[in-house]
Design an enzyme around this catalytic site. Structure first.
Site, PDB file in Angstrom:
ATOM      1  N   LEU A 129       0.812  -1.224   0.000  1.00 57.15           N
ATOM      2  CA  LEU A 129       0.000   0.000   0.000  1.00 57.15           C
ATOM      3  C   LEU A 129       0.848   1.278   0.000  1.00 57.15           C
ATOM      4  CD1 LEU A 129      -2.998   0.716   0.116  1.00 57.15           C
ATOM      5  CD2 LEU A 129      -2.814   0.783   2.590  1.00 57.15           C
ATOM      6  N   GLU A 154       9.667  -5.365  -4.529  1.00 57.26           N
ATOM      7  CA  GLU A 154       8.696  -6.033  -3.643  1.00 57.26           C
ATOM      8  C   GLU A 154       8.971  -7.536  -3.694  1.00 57.26           C
ATOM      9  OE1 GLU A 154       6.016  -5.546  -1.406  1.00 57.26           O
ATOM     10  OE2 GLU A 154       6.195  -7.751  -1.454  1.00 57.26           O
ATOM     11  N   GLN A 156      -8.026  -3.498   0.656  1.00 59.43           N
ATOM     12  CA  GLN A 156      -6.630  -3.224   0.266  1.00 59.43           C
ATOM     13  C   GLN A 156      -6.230  -4.002  -1.002  1.00 59.43           C
ATOM     14  OE1 GLN A 156      -4.036  -3.295   3.619  1.00 59.43           O
ATOM     15  NE2 GLN A 156      -2.166  -3.379   2.416  1.00 59.43           N
ATOM     16  N   TYR A 174     -17.954  -4.377  15.206  1.00 52.74           N
ATOM     17  CA  TYR A 174     -17.229  -4.952  16.336  1.00 52.74           C
ATOM     18  C   TYR A 174     -18.114  -6.006  16.971  1.00 52.74           C
ATOM     19  CZ  TYR A 174     -13.593  -1.411  16.172  1.00 52.74           C
ATOM     20  OH  TYR A 174     -12.544  -0.642  15.783  1.00 52.74           O
ATOM     21  N   ASP A 178       3.866   1.214   7.789  1.00 54.22           N
ATOM     22  CA  ASP A 178       4.014   0.355   8.970  1.00 54.22           C
ATOM     23  C   ASP A 178       5.471   0.247   9.414  1.00 54.22           C
ATOM     24  OD1 ASP A 178       1.298  -0.055   8.865  1.00 54.22           O
ATOM     25  OD2 ASP A 178       1.401  -2.241   8.883  1.00 54.22           O
TER      26      ASP A 178
END
Ligand code: FAD
Length: 551
Positions: A18, A38, A118, A223, A321
């Site tokens: 991403l 990648e 995603q 949730y 991340d």
């Protein structure tokens, strides 16, 4: 060792998911040659990120992708999905966080929040990045990197042939994920709340349409809180597919049980997870015994709330991340990463083109790390309050509202000409009013008969927006930009050709009709003058030099 000839590229990106793909796209939008490597064979195969915030969709709009992404989103989810908390899909509602994801959004933005998986978004980013000339190499792993005063040398291993080649780059973006080998190699530590749970995601299909179980609640993120598990569903539009995240198992509302297990087995869902156990959890979360469901895959992952000690080491920049890891609550991980890449791309471009001093690159850490820290804390707060109340709120920040988090975070760095006064890290977009360091507000304008947003004027070079009596700023801007050799696009809002039909512009930007602002290429206000001044060319020249770290 078989090592091929060195390739040279201005920017090498390690990681093509991403954030790596976003960085490649944004750099190409600024005309910078880029190579991304990648180790996987292609784009993501799992959905993971799905909730995209306003700032992200604004950025995608400026990349020409709004229609494609909204179209894909509407294939997968209802456009005004919701986020709530239920005992099970078929059970009682416990809380409703967003009855409608887009309630109140049109006051602030020309675009919308959306859900898109995603694995569906990444091909769109990849397509656009490649269309603009980005080079992407899959099954290619960065196995080492070294830097010196002039650049970075990375060794890339082709995972099919085993051949190694080295790539010499002026700068490297490490978008290599939460375990970031690049961050490890550079010895950059992380700090925060650490590991929260060994979680799982159960990807499933069902012959039954689960949608009707929601009754009148908007489909989106649900949730689940019951004595067997805590986690969340993302259910797609068909009602026949989605995933269930399980963060915790067992009845964590019983404090004696929690106290008896200091190693928190309820937070170790992933260990030894079997198909049978996953099916049991999934059925309990759906709340209909015996419902026909098929588990397609089970992913194990760690819910962590940590941020890197620095986002920059010499010529290497951590993004996504690699720089901050958050639990998914609030949907911050991917959004924050895309915005890291957006903040960095124009700075790299201007430095590589010799138009900005290298100091501009220091502002990446100065601007994005505080936002990363805030985001980690706010994701932690949402994890504690929505999933894991047993952790207690003593170490959690009070909740910051979603508009402030998405489009109200502010930058306080030398790449902004700050005004006197306080510089809070976040502010509600209704109150920031074009203050330098905040995202430039959205106002609808009429451009030669076309309805556009002020935001549609940003994304290339710098932009000067002057009030209707600010013609002098316009002319001075052209002169200052010419002198410095930078792109600055001046507009007088309210002059013929660019009308302000709702008469909102000056109020939204906190200026008088004779004032002006400079908006940076990332859509943040860099400088502002509330009124006309005597020497606008001099003032704008000084402001630009400051924004560009030029002598
Ligand atoms: C269940 C779940 C739900 C989520 N929901 C949301 C949400 O709704 N919204 C949101 O914004 N975020 C969400 N997230 C978070 C989001 O998925 C991540 O933040 C995002 O994927 C980070 O992107 P990235 O590119 O930084 O890292 P990654 O997606 O981890 O990609 C890193 C890439 O780098 C590659 N790589 C690593 N090392 C090397 C190397 N040495 N050489 C070459 N390649 C390498 C890896 O193969 C990988 O493809 C969610 C996460 C989970 C687990």
């Amino acid at each position: 060792m078989d090592r091929a000839v060195t390739a040279d590229v201005p920017v090498l990106i390690v990681g093509g998911s991403l954030v790596g793909l976003s960085a490649a796209l944004f750099l190409r939008m600024h005309g910078i040659d880029v190579l991304a490597v990648e180790r996987h064979a292609g784009t993501a195969i799992h959905s993971r990120a799905g909730h995209f915030h306003l700032r992200t969709t604004e950025i995608l709009r400026s990349a020409g992708l709004e229609d494609a992404v909204r179209h894909k989103s509407e294939e997968q989810y209802p456009p005004d999905g919701g986020i709530n908390n239920v005992e099970s899909l078929a059970g009682k509602e416990i809380a409703n966080y967003f009855p409608n994801l887009n309630a109140g959004v049109d006051e602030f933005s020309p675009t919308v929040r959306l859900f898109v998986n995603q694995d569906a978004l990444e091909p769109i980013l990849r397509g656009r990045a490649e269309e603009l000339g980005a080079r992407l190499r899959y099954r290619a792993e960065c196995v080492s990197l070294e830097q010196d005063a002039d650049g970075v040398t990375a060794v890339i291993r082709d995972l099919d042939s085993g051949k190694r080649s080295s790539v010499r780059a002026r700068y490297l973006i490490a978008a290599d994920g939460n375990r970031s080998p690049a961050r490890e190699r550079l010895g950059i530590g992380m700090h925060g709340h650490g590991l929260l749970s060994n979680s799982i995601t159960i990807y499933f299909r069902s012959e039954a349409d689960l949608g009707p179980l929601l009754q009148d609640r908007n489909q989106g993120v649900h949730y689940v809180t019951n004595p067997l598990l805590r986690g969340f569903f993302r259910l797609d539009r068909s009602g026949n597919a989605g995933f269930l995240v399980v963060n915790l198992v067992g009845d964590i509302s019983r404090p004696k049980i929690v106290a008896a297990y200091p190693s928190a087995p309820w937070a170790n869902v992933a260990e030894g997870i079997s198909q049978e156990r996953a099916l049991e959890l999934l059925r309990a979360a759906i709340g209909v015994p015996g419902i026909p469901v098929v588990i397609e895959d089970i992913a194990t992952w760690r819910a962590v709330a940590d941020v890197a000690d620095t986002f920059t080491a010499g010529r290497v920049f951590l993004a996504g991340d690699a720089a901050h890891v958050v639990p998914p609550n609030g949907g911050y991980g991917g959004n924050t990463g895309i915005q890291d890449a957006h903040n960095l791309a124009w700075k790299l471009a201007l430095v590589l083109e010799g138009l900005a001093g290298p100091g501009l690159l220091d502002s990446y850490d100065a601007e994005r790390r505080p936002v990363g820290e805030l985001t980690v804390e706010q994701a932690f707060t949402r994890y504690v309050t929505r999933v894991a109340p047993y952790l207690g709120t003593e170490n959690a920040q009070p909740m910051v509202d979603d508009f402030s988090m998405e489009i109200g975070y502010r930058y306080n760095s030398p790449a902004i000409v700050l005004e006197p006064g306080d510089h809070p890290l976040h502010e509600h977009p209704r109150t920031s009013k074009g203050r330098p360091g905040s995202r430039a507000p959205h106002v609808f304008l009429d451009s030669g008969g076309m309805r556009i947003s002020t935001l549609d004027l940003f994304g290339g070079g710098f932009v000067l927006l002057a009030g209707p009596d600010g013609r002098a700023w316009h002319d001075a801007a052209l002169a200052a930009a010419d002198r410095l050799g930078v792109a600055l696009d001046p507009h007088v809002v309210g002059a013929p050709g660019l009308a302000d039909p709702d008469n909102r512009f000056t109020g939204a930007y906190g200026i008088s009709p004779s004032g002006a602002v400079i908006v940076r290429p990332d859509g943040f206000v860099g400088w502002r003058s509330a009124n006309a001044t005597d020497a606008p060319a001099q003032i704008l020249g000084d402001a630009l030099k400051s924004l560009l770290y030029r002598e």
